[in-house]
Design a protein around this motif. Structure first.
Motif, PDB file in Angstrom:
ATOM      1  N   ALA A  34       4.020  -7.181  -7.662  1.00 43.88           N
ATOM      2  CA  ALA A  34       2.621  -7.426  -7.335  1.00 43.88           C
ATOM      3  C   ALA A  34       1.744  -6.231  -7.717  1.00 43.88           C
ATOM      4  O   ALA A  34       2.179  -5.074  -7.699  1.00 43.88           O
ATOM      5  CB  ALA A  34       2.481  -7.716  -5.845  1.00 43.88           C
ATOM      6  N   VAL A  35       0.491  -6.538  -8.051  1.00 47.08           N
ATOM      7  CA  VAL A  35      -0.511  -5.528  -8.394  1.00 47.08           C
ATOM      8  C   VAL A  35      -1.441  -5.370  -7.191  1.00 47.08           C
ATOM      9  O   VAL A  35      -1.888  -6.359  -6.606  1.00 47.08           O
ATOM     10  CB  VAL A  35      -1.310  -5.949  -9.640  1.00 47.08           C
ATOM     11  N   LEU A  36      -1.728  -4.138  -6.825  1.00 44.98           N
ATOM     12  CA  LEU A  36      -2.627  -3.832  -5.710  1.00 44.98           C
ATOM     13  C   LEU A  36      -4.008  -3.519  -6.256  1.00 44.98           C
ATOM     14  O   LEU A  36      -4.159  -2.677  -7.145  1.00 44.98           O
ATOM     15  CB  LEU A  36      -2.084  -2.648  -4.914  1.00 44.98           C
ATOM     16  N   VAL A  37      -5.032  -4.182  -5.724  1.00 52.35           N
ATOM     17  CA  VAL A  37      -6.417  -3.961  -6.158  1.00 52.35           C
ATOM     18  C   VAL A  37      -7.232  -3.559  -4.934  1.00 52.35           C
ATOM     19  O   VAL A  37      -7.282  -4.286  -3.941  1.00 52.35           O
ATOM     20  CB  VAL A  37      -7.013  -5.219  -6.807  1.00 52.35           C
ATOM     21  N   LEU A  38      -7.882  -2.388  -5.024  1.00 53.27           N
ATOM     22  CA  LEU A  38      -8.619  -1.829  -3.893  1.00 53.27           C
ATOM     23  C   LEU A  38     -10.049  -1.499  -4.295  1.00 53.27           C
ATOM     24  O   LEU A  38     -10.329  -1.219  -5.468  1.00 53.27           O
ATOM     25  CB  LEU A  38      -7.955  -0.530  -3.416  1.00 53.27           C
ATOM     26  N   PRO A  39     -10.970  -1.499  -3.339  1.00 54.34           N
ATOM     27  CA  PRO A  39     -12.296  -0.952  -3.620  1.00 54.34           C
ATOM     28  C   PRO A  39     -12.164   0.553  -3.863  1.00 54.34           C
ATOM     29  O   PRO A  39     -11.434   1.238  -3.138  1.00 54.34           O
ATOM     30  CB  PRO A  39     -13.089  -1.226  -2.337  1.00 54.34           C
ATOM     31  N   ALA A  60     -14.916   8.451 -13.908  1.00 57.96           N
ATOM     32  CA  ALA A  60     -14.916   7.904 -15.262  1.00 57.96           C
ATOM     33  C   ALA A  60     -14.681   6.397 -15.273  1.00 57.96           C
ATOM     34  O   ALA A  60     -14.960   5.719 -16.250  1.00 57.96           O
ATOM     35  CB  ALA A  60     -13.837   8.592 -16.106  1.00 57.96           C
ATOM     36  N   GLU A  61     -14.144   5.877 -14.185  1.00 55.07           N
ATOM     37  CA  GLU A  61     -13.875   4.441 -14.134  1.00 55.07           C
ATOM     38  C   GLU A  61     -15.197   3.667 -14.224  1.00 55.07           C
ATOM     39  O   GLU A  61     -16.164   3.992 -13.556  1.00 55.07           O
ATOM     40  CB  GLU A  61     -13.154   4.082 -12.835  1.00 55.07           C
ATOM     41  N   GLN A  62     -15.215   2.634 -15.050  1.00 50.26           N
ATOM     42  CA  GLN A  62     -16.408   1.815 -15.204  1.00 50.26           C
ATOM     43  C   GLN A  62     -16.386   0.643 -14.223  1.00 50.26           C
ATOM     44  O   GLN A  62     -16.910  -0.419 -14.501  1.00 50.26           O
ATOM     45  CB  GLN A  62     -16.506   1.316 -16.641  1.00 50.26           C
ATOM     46  N   SER A  63     -15.738   0.789 -13.101  1.00 56.09           N
ATOM     47  CA  SER A  63     -15.672  -0.239 -12.074  1.00 56.09           C
ATOM     48  C   SER A  63     -15.451   0.445 -10.747  1.00 56.09           C
ATOM     49  O   SER A  63     -14.862   1.521 -10.679  1.00 56.09           O
ATOM     50  CB  SER A  63     -14.518  -1.202 -12.373  1.00 56.09           C
ATOM     51  N   SER A  64     -15.943  -0.164  -9.675  1.00 56.91           N
ATOM     52  CA  SER A  64     -15.679   0.390  -8.357  1.00 56.91           C
ATOM     53  C   SER A  64     -14.417  -0.230  -7.763  1.00 56.91           C
ATOM     54  O   SER A  64     -14.195  -0.135  -6.567  1.00 56.91           O
ATOM     55  CB  SER A  64     -16.873   0.150  -7.430  1.00 56.91           C
ATOM     56  N   LEU A  65     -13.600  -0.884  -8.602  1.00 53.83           N
ATOM     57  CA  LEU A  65     -12.305  -1.401  -8.183  1.00 53.83           C
ATOM     58  C   LEU A  65     -11.198  -0.486  -8.696  1.00 53.83           C
ATOM     59  O   LEU A  65     -11.246   0.008  -9.816  1.00 53.83           O
ATOM     60  CB  LEU A  65     -12.086  -2.826  -8.713  1.00 53.83           C
ATOM     61  N   ARG A  66     -10.217  -0.296  -7.882  1.00 53.66           N
ATOM     62  CA  ARG A  66      -9.087   0.579  -8.213  1.00 53.66           C
ATOM     63  C   ARG A  66      -7.833  -0.290  -8.303  1.00 53.66           C
ATOM     64  O   ARG A  66      -7.468  -0.966  -7.343  1.00 53.66           O
ATOM     65  CB  ARG A  66      -8.944   1.643  -7.125  1.00 53.66           C
ATOM     66  N   ILE A  67      -7.181  -0.300  -9.455  1.00 54.87           N
ATOM     67  CA  ILE A  67      -6.005  -1.146  -9.676  1.00 54.87           C
ATOM     68  C   ILE A  67      -4.761  -0.265  -9.728  1.00 54.87           C
ATOM     69  O   ILE A  67      -4.692   0.685 -10.504  1.00 54.87           O
ATOM     70  CB  ILE A  67      -6.134  -1.958 -10.978  1.00 54.87           C
ATOM     71  N   GLU A  68      -3.787  -0.611  -8.880  1.00 52.17           N
ATOM     72  CA  GLU A  68      -2.548   0.148  -8.801  1.00 52.17           C
ATOM     73  C   GLU A  68      -1.379  -0.737  -9.253  1.00 52.17           C
ATOM     74  O   GLU A  68      -1.029  -1.724  -8.594  1.00 52.17           O
ATOM     75  CB  GLU A  68      -2.305   0.634  -7.366  1.00 52.17           C
ATOM     76  N   PHE A  69      -0.797  -0.386 -10.412  1.00 52.99           N
ATOM     77  CA  PHE A  69       0.351  -1.105 -10.941  1.00 52.99           C
ATOM     78  C   PHE A  69       1.640  -0.422 -10.506  1.00 52.99           C
ATOM     79  O   PHE A  69       1.636   0.743 -10.079  1.00 52.99           O
ATOM     80  CB  PHE A  69       0.287  -1.165 -12.469  1.00 52.99           C
ATOM     81  N   ALA A  70       2.744  -1.137 -10.656  1.00 53.20           N
ATOM     82  CA  ALA A  70       4.043  -0.555 -10.302  1.00 53.20           C
ATOM     83  C   ALA A  70       4.394   0.585 -11.243  1.00 53.20           C
ATOM     84  O   ALA A  70       5.018   1.567 -10.841  1.00 53.20           O
ATOM     85  CB  ALA A  70       5.133  -1.623 -10.334  1.00 53.20           C
ATOM     86  N   ASP A  71       3.974   0.482 -12.501  1.00 56.44           N
ATOM     87  CA  ASP A  71       4.250   1.536 -13.490  1.00 56.44           C
ATOM     88  C   ASP A  71       3.291   1.379 -14.662  1.00 56.44           C
ATOM     89  O   ASP A  71       2.529   0.410 -14.745  1.00 56.44           O
ATOM     90  CB  ASP A  71       5.715   1.484 -13.965  1.00 56.44           C
ATOM     91  N   ASP A  72       3.354   2.340 -15.590  1.00 55.10           N
ATOM     92  CA  ASP A  72       2.445   2.342 -16.740  1.00 55.10           C
ATOM     93  C   ASP A  72       2.686   1.144 -17.661  1.00 55.10           C
ATOM     94  O   ASP A  72       1.743   0.640 -18.285  1.00 55.10           O
ATOM     95  CB  ASP A  72       2.607   3.638 -17.541  1.00 55.10           C
ATOM     96  N   TRP A  94       0.831  -1.200   0.000  1.00 55.22           N
ATOM     97  CA  TRP A  94       0.000   0.000   0.000  1.00 55.22           C
ATOM     98  C   TRP A  94       0.869   1.255   0.000  1.00 55.22           C
ATOM     99  O   TRP A  94       0.598   2.205  -0.746  1.00 55.22           O
ATOM    100  CB  TRP A  94      -0.919   0.013   1.229  1.00 55.22           C
ATOM    101  N   ARG A  95       1.876   1.274   0.839  1.00 52.68           N
ATOM    102  CA  ARG A  95       2.751   2.457   0.917  1.00 52.68           C
ATOM    103  C   ARG A  95       3.496   2.665  -0.393  1.00 52.68           C
ATOM    104  O   ARG A  95       3.694   3.799  -0.837  1.00 52.68           O
ATOM    105  CB  ARG A  95       3.740   2.291   2.071  1.00 52.68           C
ATOM    106  N   GLN A  96       3.924   1.567  -1.015  1.00 46.75           N
ATOM    107  CA  GLN A  96       4.664   1.680  -2.270  1.00 46.75           C
ATOM    108  C   GLN A  96       3.797   2.220  -3.390  1.00 46.75           C
ATOM    109  O   GLN A  96       4.249   3.032  -4.197  1.00 46.75           O
ATOM    110  CB  GLN A  96       5.225   0.303  -2.656  1.00 46.75           C
ATOM    111  N   ARG A  97       2.544   1.762  -3.456  1.00 46.25           N
ATOM    112  CA  ARG A  97       1.678   2.164  -4.569  1.00 46.25           C
ATOM    113  C   ARG A  97       0.965   3.495  -4.311  1.00 46.25           C
ATOM    114  O   ARG A  97       0.692   4.241  -5.261  1.00 46.25           O
ATOM    115  CB  ARG A  97       0.621   1.079  -4.822  1.00 46.25           C
ATOM    116  N   LEU A  98       0.661   3.801  -3.050  1.00 48.83           N
ATOM    117  CA  LEU A  98      -0.178   4.970  -2.753  1.00 48.83           C
ATOM    118  C   LEU A  98       0.573   6.101  -2.075  1.00 48.83           C
ATOM    119  O   LEU A  98       0.056   7.225  -2.017  1.00 48.83           O
ATOM    120  CB  LEU A  98      -1.351   4.552  -1.853  1.00 48.83           C
ATOM    121  N   GLY A  99       1.765   5.831  -1.572  1.00 43.83           N
ATOM    122  CA  GLY A  99       2.430   6.814  -0.728  1.00 43.83           C
ATOM    123  C   GLY A  99       2.015   6.626   0.719  1.00 43.83           C
ATOM    124  O   GLY A  99       0.890   6.203   0.997  1.00 43.83           O
ATOM    125  N   SER A 100       2.885   6.951   1.635  1.00 48.11           N
ATOM    126  CA  SER A 100       2.646   6.660   3.046  1.00 48.11           C
ATOM    127  C   SER A 100       1.400   7.358   3.583  1.00 48.11           C
ATOM    128  O   SER A 100       0.569   6.747   4.265  1.00 48.11           O
ATOM    129  CB  SER A 100       3.870   7.061   3.872  1.00 48.11           C
TER     130      SER A 100
END
Length: 448
Positions: A104-109, A117-129, A73-79
């Motif tokens: 690893a990929v982080l997946v959050l509600p 604009a997201e067509q899902s209530s899931l939020r996906i955080e990748f390491a990079d683009d 979480w800290r890596q993908r979102l900041g502390s």
């Protein structure tokens, strides 16, 4: 019709007016609001389908706000953002996905502050683009799960802590010993934590869960008598690992059916393929005992009950012995005390000249075609209790991961939770008679 006339008409015909409003206004409302909710739900489902389709391992977790946010979480979102979101999401489910490549990929509600604009209530955080683009490309042609079992697994992953994995994940974590885990190379487990104990249960298979027959469900089979392994704490640290299996093929099939390995055993040690076939059918017990001195960290003991004539077994062991002598090993025959403390067995022990024991075997006395053989690697063989190898229909294992790690006997590719565990107990039970491709796995992991 003018405006006053129109108003009078509406007052005179209230029912017709109401129906017209429903026919005209409600479709407009659906275009604005309900479609968003529908897309959210459909988007959630589609996102989970895509994650499940391309992930080697997908695990769901429950947020526990009284603990610190995970490093991911800290890596993908900041502390700061990770801490705020973690506290505000107490009790919700989030996911970690490992794809074929990359971290690893982080997946959050999703939260109200996320882009609408997201067509899902899931939020996906990748390491990079780049990894985000790879995921989009790999999952573009994915389809919803087709098997009943995969749909049940998806429900587990959305409802609470659970994990789904494929054979690729086992290869990444287990490395070379993945060949010993064919019956659990794919699986879906429910995870339950009670204090420092993590219980797990679910279905495992040598096949993809998409190939599961309709009758395979995430429901425990009935256990007969004493076949269910008691999930009590492990207090005996004299054994680093103990494994019992009704047949050796559950562990050794992929190794001993490999054509090149069979040819090597035949040409180098004189072991015929027919002997290997008998070996794979034999009930098996493995014990790994720690040692404090010498070149090895532990001794591997293997107990087999082979159905073969005694003369044929003796001929096979003589061929192996001659091959070992050609390689410079020295044979010694010694007496070792049996578990009853009153008798002894004759053991063949192999070593280098003036060196420590490297291994050996004991063939217990027998008057029939059932031969009891004790093999060892890393030390002298030890006789076992004659009644100690009766696993019934299940495979069971008890191990001490933390102690194995200390001795360098467990790969660091396993998860930190497993590596730091004080003990791990599990058992495998076939779901169907005379079929080992679908099994029920349950067990317990004890944290420090």
């Amino acid at each position: 019709m003018g405006r006053p006339a129109c108003l009078r008409w509406m007052l005179v015909h209230p029912l017709t007016t109401s129906i017209l409003c429903l026919l005209i206004v409600l479709p407009l409302v659906r275009l604005v609001t309900p479609a968003v909710r529908k897309n959210d739900a459909a988007g959630d489902q589609e996102t989970m389908h895509r994650l499940l389709a391309v992930s080697e391992l997908l695990q769901s977790h429950r947020v526990q706000a009284d603990q610190s946010p995970p490093d991911l979480w800290r890596q993908r979102l900041g502390s700061e953002e990770a801490t705020r979101l973690w506290v505000n999401s107490n009790g919700t489910i989030w996911w970690t996905a490992w794809l074929s490549d990359g971290p690893a990929v982080l997946v959050l509600p999703a939260t109200p502050s996320d882009p609408p604009a997201e067509q899902s209530s899931l939020r996906i955080e990748f390491a990079d683009d780049l990894h985000a683009k790879v995921f989009v490309q790999q999952s573009a042609g994915s389809r919803p799960p087709r098997s009943r079992l995969m749909n049940q697994c998806l429900d587990l992953l959305r409802e609470g802590p659970a994990v789904h994995w494929t054979d690729a994940a086992v290869s990444s974590m287990a490395g070379p010993i993945a060949r010993l885990l064919p019956s659990a190379s794919n699986g879906c487990l429910r995870l339950t934590r009670t204090g420092a104990q993590i219980r797990f249960s679910g279905v495992v298979s040598s096949l993809s869960l998409e190939q599961a027959p309709a009758r395979v469900r995430l429901v425990a089979p009935p256990f007969r008598g004493k076949e269910r392994l008691p999930m009590t704490p492990v207090t005996d640290d004299a054994l680093l690992l103990r494994l019992e299996s009704p047949a050796a093929d559950q562990l050794l099939r992929r190794l001993l059916t490999n054509e090149s390995i069979q040819q090597s055993l035949k040409s180098n040690f004189g072991i015929a393929s027919s002997t290997l076939t008998r070996l794979l059918k034999a009930p098996l017990q493995i014990r790994l005992t720690p040692v404090s001195r010498g070149p090895f960290q532990a001794v591997l003991h293997m107990n087999l009950r082979l159905t073969m004539p005694r003369a044929r077994l003796a001929s096979t062991l003589n061929s192996v012995g001659e091959a070992l002598e050609e390689r410079g090993l020295v044979r010694q025959v010694v007496d070792v005390i049996n578990p009853d403390g009153r008798s002894a067995s004759e053991a063949v022990v192999w070593s280098r000249a003036d060196g420590p024991p490297l291994g050996g075997w004991i063939v217990a006395p027998s008057d029939d075609s059932l031969q009891r053989v004790e093999l060892s690697l890393g030390g002298s063989p030890l006789p076992s209790d004659p009644g100690s190898t009766d696993p019934g229909t299940r495979l069971s294992m008890t191990m001490l991961p933390r102690e194995l790690v200390k001795r360098g006997l467990m790969a660091d590719s396993w998860s930190e939770t497993i590596q730091q565990a004080v003990s791990l107990k599990l058992q495998l039970q076939p779901l169907f008679k005379n079929r080992a491709d679908w099994q029920w796995l349950e067990g317990q992991l004890a944290e420090p």
